[in-house]
Design a protein around this motif. Structure first.
Motif, PDB file in Angstrom:
ATOM      1  N   SER A  72      -2.416  57.412  25.480  1.00 36.40           N
ATOM      2  CA  SER A  72      -1.676  56.194  26.339  1.00 36.40           C
ATOM      3  C   SER A  72      -0.378  57.547  27.078  1.00 36.40           C
ATOM      4  O   SER A  72      -0.673  56.957  28.083  1.00 36.40           O
ATOM      5  N   ARG A 111      -4.239  52.308  37.602  1.00 33.45           N
ATOM      6  CA  ARG A 111      -3.449  51.409  38.586  1.00 33.45           C
ATOM      7  C   ARG A 111      -4.591  50.091  38.489  1.00 33.45           C
ATOM      8  O   ARG A 111      -5.103  49.658  39.046  1.00 33.45           O
ATOM      9  N   LYS A 168       7.797  41.448  34.031  1.00 35.89           N
ATOM     10  CA  LYS A 168       6.332  41.789  34.211  1.00 35.89           C
ATOM     11  C   LYS A 168       6.003  42.576  33.085  1.00 35.89           C
ATOM     12  O   LYS A 168       6.860  42.614  31.755  1.00 35.89           O
ATOM     13  N   GLY A 169       4.790  41.976  32.324  1.00 35.74           N
ATOM     14  CA  GLY A 169       4.169  42.556  31.650  1.00 35.74           C
ATOM     15  C   GLY A 169       4.386  41.408  30.667  1.00 35.74           C
ATOM     16  O   GLY A 169       3.668  42.057  29.434  1.00 35.74           O
ATOM     17  N   TYR A 171      -3.889  46.537  25.524  1.00 36.51           N
ATOM     18  CA  TYR A 171      -2.789  46.506  25.718  1.00 36.51           C
ATOM     19  C   TYR A 171      -2.116  47.446  26.317  1.00 36.51           C
ATOM     20  O   TYR A 171      -1.068  46.616  27.706  1.00 36.51           O
ATOM     21  N   LYS A 172      -1.847  48.316  25.676  1.00 34.34           N
ATOM     22  CA  LYS A 172      -1.328  49.663  26.808  1.00 34.34           C
ATOM     23  C   LYS A 172      -1.760  49.375  28.006  1.00 34.34           C
ATOM     24  O   LYS A 172      -0.957  49.811  28.334  1.00 34.34           O
ATOM     25  N   ASN A 203       0.252  47.349  29.942  1.00 36.01           N
ATOM     26  CA  ASN A 203       1.581  47.187  29.359  1.00 36.01           C
ATOM     27  C   ASN A 203       2.639  46.304  29.166  1.00 36.01           C
ATOM     28  O   ASN A 203       3.070  45.580  29.295  1.00 36.01           O
ATOM     29  N   ALA A 204       1.472  45.747  28.135  1.00 33.98           N
ATOM     30  CA  ALA A 204       1.916  44.336  26.861  1.00 33.98           C
ATOM     31  C   ALA A 204       2.030  45.028  25.841  1.00 33.98           C
ATOM     32  O   ALA A 204       1.546  45.659  25.352  1.00 33.98           O
ATOM     33  N   GLN A 207      10.475  42.768  20.486  1.00 35.74           N
ATOM     34  CA  GLN A 207      10.458  43.789  21.296  1.00 35.74           C
ATOM     35  C   GLN A 207      11.469  44.705  20.635  1.00 35.74           C
ATOM     36  O   GLN A 207      12.661  44.900  20.034  1.00 35.74           O
TER      37      GLN A 207
END
Lengths: 418, 418
Positions: free
Chosen positions: A22, A28, A161-162, A328-329, A332-333, B417
């Motif tokens: 990661s 992008r 976001k995410g 998931y990484k 970015n979630a 989180q």
């Protein structure tokens, strides 16, 4: 557990493999605008900010009567106050009332407080007379009111976001009147099965052939709204063909999963083909999971290429342990929470130090307790162990296993039969 | 918590509501045949039986050498046995070897055992000489072999009717070469929002109007592959229109969810309209959940009609507590396991006896412990409580709540989180 994995000098731990990969990811993803009611399961690509206060006006928290708090100051059991009922407000109605002193207005839960009133008396504190109500205690100004902006305020960040959009978020987007939402484009994942022995489930073949199950399983695992799996054709164990297949699929996808041919035997051409397919920034071969030790991860032109075992169970555990967390990484979630239960292990489970062992267990309820039975099978190809089990007991790398009758944690993937 | 719910004489418990309704359900769903790789998340409508043994031939469980066990009977450290290596078998290859006594064949994990051989010696027990191997212990016949049919046997039931097909099952279907699978038709669910105060998210309206969020939330919850939600138009509080809408939607759907107007106030026309819409076999009004006490369930012409509160949070808790379990019962499938964690409650939570209270909590990790903070909001419409929280603490009907610092179980619906 294909040929030669034991010659891989040192296994990388699962955690290290994920962190190393990661760190070097450089993807992008593009952006899309979708209707809010079609955004379920997509990855939010913007912070969602409220354009208005909610509620937009003061509302009643209960069914009862809107009054002026000041009118009840002197009210007591011995000297009740009487207020004249001059009207009624329902939900969604516009409250225009004239003259408020000494007056009350019948009000529904959630209805807007009429102008000039500041307090609500819940119906259970009210004695209803003909066109009057009687109150035998005082109510402080503002009592039982949902104030404007109490749910949320204009300018407040409601979703970040995410976030993977869930039904609660859909509901909030409706509330916020965000008709279009900015989400990440779908993560395109190529799945390439390799091996001279493979045939598709629809193909005829002799008894020595192996049916390709892996790309169907992986594609099913990737059927999340934010992913787009593409099953590609079986590639034979041939360096040139493999290199070509990897090169072309990495151009059109964000990630690549190759199954088969990933360990060190003579037929293990995959890592070699990966090396030739582009600029390789990382090459991890051999990860501390069992089954799945030959699992590898590479980064080609900044994109992850996952090399999974060809053996069905090892392929799936490799996916769950390494690939899924990294997908998931990539967006970015956070991974959704997975169900874990505590159960009593029915028989001893052994494991080697340095590997996370994925033991398939069947959890059942007996009385009030849960019991986990390890499904014993030979080899890492027996799919029946996965469909017979309903969970994984993961023996961590620092443990040599668990004794029978010990309490263990099981990741449940299917319901417990009662 | 709309007008008048407290006049509902007695609340039915959640469990009773589910049992009473499921007992009287009389839905027959149709059958569809789908490609196995498009069957993910559908409800299996047949037992899946294997047509063949797996593996189809004896295979090697390890990388090593195929031998005849009898040839190693006399082997010991002091008197090792030498066997001549006459060939090699890879995965997918057909093993024709001549003469087996005193011979060995190099073999890959998962490769078919050549005719005449009955045992495999893993490579780590082998001393490799030029064209010979040396064994210094004996191996019982059948050692390290995956026997034909060891994974599963012809005629064995591999998956049961009512299973919701998951990625492991897809993989098994590929293995079994079941190209078409019999599944239940999708459960068609009509969702009807009611209320004069409602407008759609895209509509303009004055500040007293309420944006319809419920049918979007419910539709999102019903976006499972085995369900087919249909959002219908907002219906005004008008007995005739409501009755018509219920009548027509029940004809074309297996279940109906109506939101709004379900308690006993003057505007609560839904139960009346349901009564008029067909043959009513059951009418439960008022269920022991909070928020969501006005929730009701009815059976019209054998089909369930769920009457949920119009208040967003109450609507969603009603769905989760009552509707969702019954939808699974309609297809005879088990609900998937849900993630539950233990956490320390940050502040006291009170609840009334006789109701299951759904408290929205935010779970976070501090050090190694999880803490759950109740999200305090007034009323049952504040959607922000759901998006701010990541789990439900359910106070059972027999409890009056939990003290601060007590350990509680939380149903997590979103990640913690870090």
């Amino acid at each position: 557990m294909t040929m030669g994995y034991r010659f891989l000098k040192k296994l990388t731990t699962v955690d290290d493999a994920i962190v190393l990969t990661s760190k070097k990811l450089s993807i992008r993803l593009g952006i899309e605008y979708v209707n809010f009611d079609e955004s379920l399961g997509r990855v939010l690509a913007e912070d969602i900010v409220s354009d208005f206060d909610e509620p937009l006006v003061d509302k009643s928290a209960f069914e009862g009567y809107a009054i002026r708090g000041a009118d009840t100051l002197s009210a007591s059991q011995y000297s009740p106050v009487k207020l004249k009922v001059i009207g009624e407000v329902r939900i969604g109605e516009s409250p225009i009332m004239k003259g408020t002193q000494g007056k009350a207005v019948k009000i529904a839960t959630g209805a807007a407080l009429p102008d000039g009133f500041d307090t609500v008396v819940p119906v259970e504190y009210v004695k209803v007379l003909d066109d009057e109500i009687e109150l035998s205690k005082s109510f402080p100004i503002g009592d039982n009111i949902i104030k404007r902006g109490e749910d949320f305020k204009k300018g407040q960040i409601m979703m970040r976001k995410g976030k993977i959009i869930d039904p609660f978020d859909i509901s909030m987007l409706a509330q916020l009147r965000k008709l279009k939402v900015k989400v990440l484009e779908k993560l395109r994942i190529a799945i390439i099965p390799t091996g001279n022995e493979l045939i598709e489930p629809s193909e005829l073949g002799d008894v020595y052939k192996t049916v390709n199950t892996n790309s169907y399983a992986l594609s099913a695992f990737c059927k999340e709204p934010w992913m787009e799996p593409h099953r590609l054709k079986i590639v034979k164990d041939d360096l040139e063909n493999l290199t070509k297949a990897i090169k072309s699929s990495i151009e059109n996808h964000h990630a690549l999963i190759i199954t088969g041919g990933t360990s060190v035997g003579e037929l293990d051409l995959v890592p070699e083909a990966v090396q030739r397919a582009g600029k390789v920034d990382l090459m991890i071969r051999g990860i501390g999971i069992q089954p799945g030790r030959p699992t590898g991860v590479s980064l080609v032109n900044g994109k992850p290429v996952f090399m999974l075992s060809g053996f069905p169970v090892a392929c799936i555990t490799g996916f769950i342990a390494i690939v899924r967390p990294l997908l998931y990484k990539m967006v970015n979630a956070l991974e959704p929470p997975r169900p874990v239960v505590k159960a009593i292990l029915e028989s001893k489970v052994s494991s080697g130090l340095g590997v996370a062992k994925y033991v398939r267990v069947k959890v059942r309820r007996i009385g009030k307790k849960l019991f986990a039975e390890p499904i014993r099978v030979m080899g890492s190809s027996a799919l029946s162990s996965l469909t017979e089990a309903n969970g994984f007991l993961i023996v961590p790398p620092e443990s040599e296993g668990f004794d029978g009758n010990s309490e263990v944690e099981v990741f449940l993937y299917n319901p417990i039969q009662e």
